[in-house]
Design a protein around this motif. Structure first.
Motif, PDB file in Angstrom:
ATOM      1  N   SER A 104       0.689  -1.241  -0.086  1.00 12.88           N
ATOM      2  CA  SER A 104      -0.017   0.152   0.024  1.00 12.88           C
ATOM      3  C   SER A 104       0.747   1.361   0.147  1.00 12.88           C
ATOM      4  N   ASP A 105       2.200   1.177   0.464  1.00 11.65           N
ATOM      5  CA  ASP A 105       3.000   2.122   0.379  1.00 11.65           C
ATOM      6  C   ASP A 105       3.536   2.445  -1.058  1.00 11.65           C
ATOM      7  N   GLY A 106       3.254   1.474  -2.118  1.00 13.34           N
ATOM      8  CA  GLY A 106       3.834   1.914  -3.420  1.00 13.34           C
ATOM      9  C   GLY A 106       4.969   1.215  -3.581  1.00 13.34           C
ATOM     10  N   VAL A 107       5.441   0.316  -2.726  1.00 14.86           N
ATOM     11  CA  VAL A 107       6.709  -0.501  -2.831  1.00 14.86           C
ATOM     12  C   VAL A 107       6.252  -1.737  -3.356  1.00 14.86           C
ATOM     13  N   MET A 108       6.966  -2.133  -4.445  1.00 17.93           N
ATOM     14  CA  MET A 108       6.814  -3.707  -4.625  1.00 17.93           C
ATOM     15  C   MET A 108       7.909  -4.618  -3.976  1.00 17.93           C
ATOM     16  N   GLU A 109       7.050  -5.411  -3.165  1.00 18.11           N
ATOM     17  CA  GLU A 109       7.813  -6.230  -2.269  1.00 18.11           C
ATOM     18  C   GLU A 109       7.929  -7.783  -2.929  1.00 18.11           C
ATOM     19  N   VAL A 110       9.054  -8.235  -2.902  1.00 22.41           N
ATOM     20  CA  VAL A 110       9.442  -9.557  -3.896  1.00 22.41           C
ATOM     21  C   VAL A 110      10.248 -10.443  -2.659  1.00 22.41           C
ATOM     22  N   ILE A 111       9.620 -11.660  -2.718  1.00 20.40           N
ATOM     23  CA  ILE A 111      10.437 -12.892  -2.263  1.00 20.40           C
ATOM     24  C   ILE A 111      10.616 -13.837  -3.279  1.00 20.40           C
ATOM     25  N   GLY A 112      11.779 -14.411  -3.402  1.00 20.75           N
ATOM     26  CA  GLY A 112      12.010 -15.359  -4.530  1.00 20.75           C
ATOM     27  C   GLY A 112      13.168 -16.300  -4.239  1.00 20.75           C
ATOM     28  N   SER A 113      13.215 -17.295  -4.751  1.00 21.23           N
ATOM     29  CA  SER A 113      14.275 -18.243  -5.001  1.00 21.23           C
ATOM     30  C   SER A 113      15.509 -17.560  -6.008  1.00 21.23           C
ATOM     31  N   MET A 114      16.222 -16.873  -5.371  1.00 25.88           N
ATOM     32  CA  MET A 114      17.241 -16.108  -6.123  1.00 25.88           C
ATOM     33  C   MET A 114      18.546 -15.884  -5.163  1.00 25.88           C
ATOM     34  N   GLN A 115      19.510 -15.776  -5.815  1.00 22.87           N
ATOM     35  CA  GLN A 115      20.783 -15.675  -4.841  1.00 22.87           C
ATOM     36  C   GLN A 115      21.351 -14.288  -4.925  1.00 22.87           C
ATOM     37  N   HIS A 116      20.863 -13.514  -5.428  1.00 24.95           N
ATOM     38  CA  HIS A 116      21.412 -12.216  -5.567  1.00 24.95           C
ATOM     39  C   HIS A 116      20.313 -10.998  -5.174  1.00 24.95           C
ATOM     40  N   PRO A 117      19.991 -10.769  -4.161  1.00 24.34           N
ATOM     41  CA  PRO A 117      18.790  -9.538  -3.989  1.00 24.34           C
ATOM     42  C   PRO A 117      18.996  -8.285  -4.592  1.00 24.34           C
ATOM     43  N   PHE A 118      20.119  -7.970  -4.391  1.00 20.46           N
ATOM     44  CA  PHE A 118      20.144  -6.636  -5.382  1.00 20.46           C
ATOM     45  C   PHE A 118      20.244  -6.513  -6.717  1.00 20.46           C
ATOM     46  N   SER A 119      20.763  -7.809  -7.201  1.00 21.64           N
ATOM     47  CA  SER A 119      20.679  -7.875  -8.717  1.00 21.64           C
ATOM     48  C   SER A 119      19.187  -8.106  -9.097  1.00 21.64           C
ATOM     49  N   LEU A 127      15.174   2.322  -7.559  1.00 21.64           N
ATOM     50  CA  LEU A 127      15.560   1.176  -6.594  1.00 21.64           C
ATOM     51  C   LEU A 127      14.887   1.146  -5.193  1.00 21.64           C
ATOM     52  N   LYS A 128      14.480   2.319  -4.889  1.00 23.53           N
ATOM     53  CA  LYS A 128      13.772   2.611  -3.444  1.00 23.53           C
ATOM     54  C   LYS A 128      12.528   2.012  -3.401  1.00 23.53           C
ATOM     55  N   ASP A 129      11.904   1.818  -4.461  1.00 22.31           N
ATOM     56  CA  ASP A 129      10.491   1.398  -4.511  1.00 22.31           C
ATOM     57  C   ASP A 129      10.483  -0.092  -4.843  1.00 22.31           C
ATOM     58  N   VAL A 130      11.416  -0.772  -4.827  1.00 20.71           N
ATOM     59  CA  VAL A 130      11.391  -2.204  -4.782  1.00 20.71           C
ATOM     60  C   VAL A 130      11.963  -2.762  -3.470  1.00 20.71           C
ATOM     61  N   GLU A 131      11.655  -3.739  -2.962  1.00 20.14           N
ATOM     62  CA  GLU A 131      12.068  -4.468  -1.740  1.00 20.14           C
ATOM     63  C   GLU A 131      12.328  -5.860  -1.956  1.00 20.14           C
ATOM     64  N   VAL A 132      13.442  -6.087  -1.805  1.00 14.06           N
ATOM     65  CA  VAL A 132      13.705  -7.693  -2.098  1.00 14.06           C
ATOM     66  C   VAL A 132      13.996  -8.415  -0.851  1.00 14.06           C
ATOM     67  N   ARG A 133      13.074  -9.254  -0.304  1.00 14.52           N
ATOM     68  CA  ARG A 133      13.601  -9.943   1.002  1.00 14.52           C
ATOM     69  C   ARG A 133      13.850 -11.339   0.756  1.00 14.52           C
ATOM     70  N   THR A 134      14.753 -11.656   1.675  1.00 16.72           N
ATOM     71  CA  THR A 134      15.548 -13.135   1.640  1.00 16.72           C
ATOM     72  C   THR A 134      14.630 -14.006   2.341  1.00 16.72           C
ATOM     73  N   VAL A 135      14.436 -15.143   1.694  1.00 21.04           N
ATOM     74  CA  VAL A 135      13.940 -16.214   2.439  1.00 21.04           C
ATOM     75  C   VAL A 135      14.506 -17.675   2.081  1.00 21.04           C
ATOM     76  N   PRO A 136      14.521 -18.697   2.780  1.00 18.43           N
ATOM     77  CA  PRO A 136      15.191 -19.783   2.377  1.00 18.43           C
ATOM     78  C   PRO A 136      15.333 -20.270   1.002  1.00 18.43           C
ATOM     79  N   ILE A 137      16.595 -20.708   0.412  1.00 16.72           N
ATOM     80  CA  ILE A 137      16.478 -21.167  -1.002  1.00 16.72           C
ATOM     81  C   ILE A 137      16.929 -22.495  -0.918  1.00 16.72           C
ATOM     82  N   GLY A 138      16.627 -23.046  -2.010  1.00 19.02           N
ATOM     83  CA  GLY A 138      17.103 -24.599  -2.095  1.00 19.02           C
ATOM     84  C   GLY A 138      17.944 -24.687  -3.225  1.00 19.02           C
TER      85      GLY A 138
END
Ligand code: FES
Ligand code: FES
Lengths: 156, 744
Positions: free
Chosen positions: B191-206, B219-230
């Motif tokens: 709701s604050d306009g940020v696209m929030e993403v979790i994913g099975s990826m190894q490079h959150p900044f990329s 970049l400030k409007d995208v937030e990538v969070r880390t969850v366990p990855i297989g």
């Protein structure tokens, strides 16, 4: 009816043809059942059916009717105490990404229930259907040996 | 050995750990990709009308719908989020179907009608390099994606001095990362306009850059969070980042959370692989065994997109002569565009290919000279103070090549067992062979990238600690390593430190967790942050007690002489009462490296690691089946922060390296991946492997604040040549193409 981790579930007819793995994940939220291939070759969806290791992606819900299923969520104590196998996996360094871990632990458990003192090669044989891309299996085999000693101490 | 420490082990062993696909959000939709399955074509039309009528389908998204840039890339922006007008690879995604359920989305896929005009495709890199070849990426203007070289000494002189010249071609295959968890992403517009993403990826900044570019966001409007990855092994960068970008695109257009989970077939079809190489070596030696020159030409098939091909091939360039001193070097390395499925980062990153060649070449040379292969290596290997082929002097750390080699050879009893090798003896019904290989490896990114990382230590009023670094947990245990480093520096039990759930909005971009740089860079930053934090606490204590806090041990703070000043908790309470935050931001900047593209000279990496592996095996002369009997490895890790996990890296690397040597390969047909699932791609199983021995060698590295160096990649870069050398001693035949397919 299917018993999962000690709980009884009545099955609606519409669910009978659903994949067992999907039912466990989507309907019971048992997401410790992992999906790596969906065709029965990776072992990450392994569950115990009447204490036998089975790939839940190769089963339908109807195949499980009348049986008792155990998933990884069902083997630790109510209070969160770990099963000796789980503890051994942690201590032996057998966990990296952890995606294979639930299936590995359950395949190993099925083995130990049958064979209380398996050799390392018997352990490898029992885990043959479970792929791990991270660990090279060495510490997983260590963990199973370690757990066997704790679960079934040899009488001196 | 101490039990292994992992902050995430409890969650993983109980099934509580949640990977991306385990999450659901209210009102969540599901997307699936439509793959091109043609290597080269013009898109005439995509008719979605029928598919849109399919139950549950809400929308079908095409390239025209992308609000930001259609193409992105880490080096060259040539990789399309969705293919636009032109198809360059069978892995291209033409459309995304978004539906209420995944089953509904999948059911609609075959209803999309795509009209294509097939165009000529190029699958052979040599053909792609020809001047008159059709351009794969016309915007770039050449099919040669990159070219690196080394010019050292005088190659003519080397040729003249040589008393024996060996020419040998080698090739290596394209292989699949086969991380156990296929790609998955879950995105929602907050709701604050940020696209929030979790994913099975190894490079959150990329991943954040890919998402932002696709959406046209800052970049400030995208937030990538880390969850366990297989698992990742280098393989969850570009493709995995694009999967995240596509999920974000769907979530943005539909204003609902969207999950995009790949099945194995989609993953294998689209994800990038290890670069296949063709290498032509020419090496000159003198009778006394010294190498006079090496001339080499390498061509790496980069496939349809650049990805990190220039960086991968750069490492091959720097390490083109393996771990040997060679006075005269002439090396040309090409990364080439083709219409094959593309190639990218893969654990090892350009070194497994080169080592496969060099570690056989030196044995071929030694054999021709009638010299012991151990002596030949000893004579030519880099030693303390040696100059590498790129003119770097190895004097900033301990050069332990000889040490690791000696340890492995004595552990496996190489010289005794060598005498028992079969060399294809027709009288024996099992052929026995033993072999080994050695390597050095430049640590971290080297001159291929900007190399720094940060860590935050934030002590709470009760003395517990929140830690965060710019390193990403790929399953290797990096968070645990960081916790152990902080715990040791601060003199606290690991239980008092929590690794905070990382997010790209909270810590500065620390670059990608590749190149075995996690422990080195993240550990360096953690060490630095801990030292700053101790300085802040010491200053506060000095003012209060007039005592100088020098030692942080077992929850106590002491003077140099061992006088207890106070407990950790008391010191922290004091800081808060004095309006001082026990908070530190530490940065580790990799020491300077240099590179000159013209000459191929420079201090390519700020430090190096050394390794040796040996293998014993048996070959059945009737079936030519290879059975591994024993694997032994020694690697210098600087300092082992978490010994059980370090060993895990050894075993995992050996297993992957052995699979690479013996059977792994992704066959293509018309540029497309033939295997559709793991039943057609053989991986090492528990029964394929022998017991392994891991020898940790520790020479603390002065350039690393934590003294530790990387271990993820060195462990798989020499297993294949060690196996090849053992197979030679078993069969009396040299196999120069990887995987090693034995012929009767
Ligand atoms: S997901 Fe069931 S065996 Fe792979
Ligand atoms: S720990 Fe990653 S697949 Fe086994």
């Amino acid at each position: 009816m299917i018993i999962v981790n000690g709980n009884k579930y009545k099955i609606e007819p519409a669910l009978l043809d659903k994949k067992l793995s999907e039912w466990l994940r989507e309907d019971l939220f048992l997401t410790g059942v992992k999906i790596g291939c969906e065709i029965g070759v990776c072992g990450s969806c392994t569950v115990l059916v009447n204490n036998q290791a089975k790939r839940s992606c190769k089963m339908l819900v109807k195949d499980a009717v009348g049986h008792e299923i155990t998933t990884i969520e069902g083997i630790s104590g109510e209070d969160g105490t770990l099963h000796p196998l789980q503890q051994a996996f942690m201590d032996a360094g057998a966990i990296q990404c952890g995606f294979c871990t639930p299936g590995m632990v359950l395949s190993a458990l099925a083995l130990l229930l049958q064979n209380h003192q398996p050799t390392r090669s018997e352990i490898r044989q029992a885990l043959k259907g479970n792929i791990c891309r991270c660990t090279g299996y060495q510490q997983i085999v260590d963990a199973v040996e370690m757990a066997a000693r704790i679960m079934y101490p040899r009488i001196k | 050995m101490k039990p292994a420490f992992r902050n995430d082990a409890y969650a993983k062993v109980t099934g509580a750990a949640k990977y991306t696909d385990d999450y659901t959000l209210p009102r969540m939709l599901h997307a699936v990709p439509l793959h091109a399955q043609t290597a080269s074509a013009r898109v005439i039309s995509i008719d979605c009308s029928l598919a849109l009528q399919s139950p549950g389908v809400l929308r079908i998204i095409l390239a025209e719908d992308i609000p930001g840039s259609i193409k992105f890339g880490q080096i060259i922006k040539d990789y399309p989020t969705l293919a636009h007008k032109r198809i360059c690879s069978t892995g291209d995604v033409l459309a995304l179907v978004v539906a209420e359920s995944r089953a509904q989305a999948l059911a609609a896929l075959p209803l999309i009608k795509v009209q294509l005009e097939e165009l000529p495709a190029i699958f052979d890199p040599e053909q792609a390099m020809r001047k008159d070849a059709e351009l794969i990426n016309p915007e770039y203007g050449s099919n040669i994606c990159n070219y690196h070289r080394v010019r050292t000494g005088d190659i003519q002189e080397g040729e003249e001095e040589a008393e024996l010249i060996i020419e040998q071609d080698f090739s290596t295959s394209r292989i699949e990362h086969a991380y156990l968890e296929p790609e998955s992403a879950l995105a929602h517009l907050r709701s604050d306009g940020v696209m929030e993403v979790i994913g099975s990826m190894q490079h959150p900044f990329s991943t954040r850059r890919f998402v932002a570019s696709t959406l046209g966001f800052e970049l400030k409007d995208v937030e990538v969070r880390t969850v366990p990855i297989g698992g990742a092994f280098g393989g969850k960068d570009d493709t995995a980042a694009l999967v995240c970008a596509r999920a974000a695109l769907c979530a943005y257009l539909l204003k609902r959370p969207v999950k995009l989970t790949y099945n194995r077939e989609m993953s294998m079809r689209e994800s990038y692989k290890r670069h296949p190489y063709r290498m032509q070596y020419r090496m000159g030696v003198k009778k006394d065994g010294s190498i006079t020159f090496v001339k080499v030409r390498m061509v790496a098939d980069g496939g349809a997109y650049c990805s990190v091909t220039p960086w991968v091939t750069w490492r091959s360039t720097v390490q083109c002569c393996g771990c040997y001193e060679v006075p005269n070097v002439h090396c040309d390395v090409y990364g080439v565009y083709t219409n094959n499925v593309f190639s990218g980062a893969f654990r090892g990153f350009g070194s497994p290919q080169v080592n496969f060649a060099i570690e056989q070449l030196v044995e071929i040379a030694a054999h021709k000279l009638g010299m012991d292969e151990i002596d030949f290596r000893r004579k030519n290997m880099v030693k303390q103070g040696s100059t590498t082929v790129t003119n770097q002097v190895l004097d900033t750390h301990k050069v332990s090549l000889q040490e690791v080699m000696d340890k492995v050879l004595s552990e496996i009893d190489y010289e005794t067992k060598r005498a028992k090798c079969s060399f294809g003896d027709p009288k024996q019904d099992k052929w026995y062979g033993i072999g080994f290989a050695i390597s050095y490896r430049g640590m971290s990114l080297g001159a291929e990238g900007v190399d720094f990382n940060s860590a935050i230590l934030n002590v709470q009023p009760d003395g517990s600690v929140l830690l965060e670094t710019g390193v990403h947990e790929n399953g290797q245990g990096s968070e645990s390593a960081m916790i152990l480093i902080a715990a040791e520096e601060l003199g606290l039990p690991v239980e008092r430190i929590r690794y905070r759930l990382p997010s790209t909005s909270n810590i500065p971009d620390g670059g990608t967790t590749v190149a075995s740089r996690g422990t080195l860079l993240g550990g360096g930053a953690t060490t630095k942050a801990a030292r700053i934090l101790k300085g802040i606490i010491a200053e506060t204590l000095l003012k209060e007690y007039d005592l100088s806090a020098e030692r942080f041990e077992k929850g106590q703070i002491l003077t140099l002489e061992g006088q207890t000043i106070c407990t950790w908790e008391k010191a922290i309470a004091l800081c808060y009462s004095k309006q001082v935050y026990p908070y530190a931001f530490g940065v580790f900047q990799a020491p300077r490296v240099s590179w000159d593209e013209e000459t191929g000279h420079g201090d390519a990496y700020f430090t190096w690691v050394y390794g040796c592996q040996a293998v014993e095996l048996e070959v059945d002369p009737k079936t030519m089946k290879v059975t591994l009997l024993n694997l032994v490895a020694a690697h210098d890790v600087g300092k082992a922060i978490n010994p059980a996990m370090v060993k895990g890296q050894f075993y995992g690397g050996l297993a992957m390296g052995a699979g690479y040597g013996l059977f792994e390969e992704v066959p293509l047909a018309d540029g497309g991946v033939i295997p559709t699932n793991l039943h057609q791609y053989k991986l090492m199983r528990a029964t394929d492997l022998p017991e392994m021995t891991a020898i940790i060698v520790e020479n603390p590295d002065p350039t690393s604040p934590s003294k530790a160096k990387g271990i993820g990649e060195p462990t798989l870069e020499i297993t294949a040549p060690a196996i090849a050398n053992a197979i030679y001693r078993a069969t009396n035949k040299r196999y120069v193409d990887q995987p090693l397919k034995l012929r009767p």
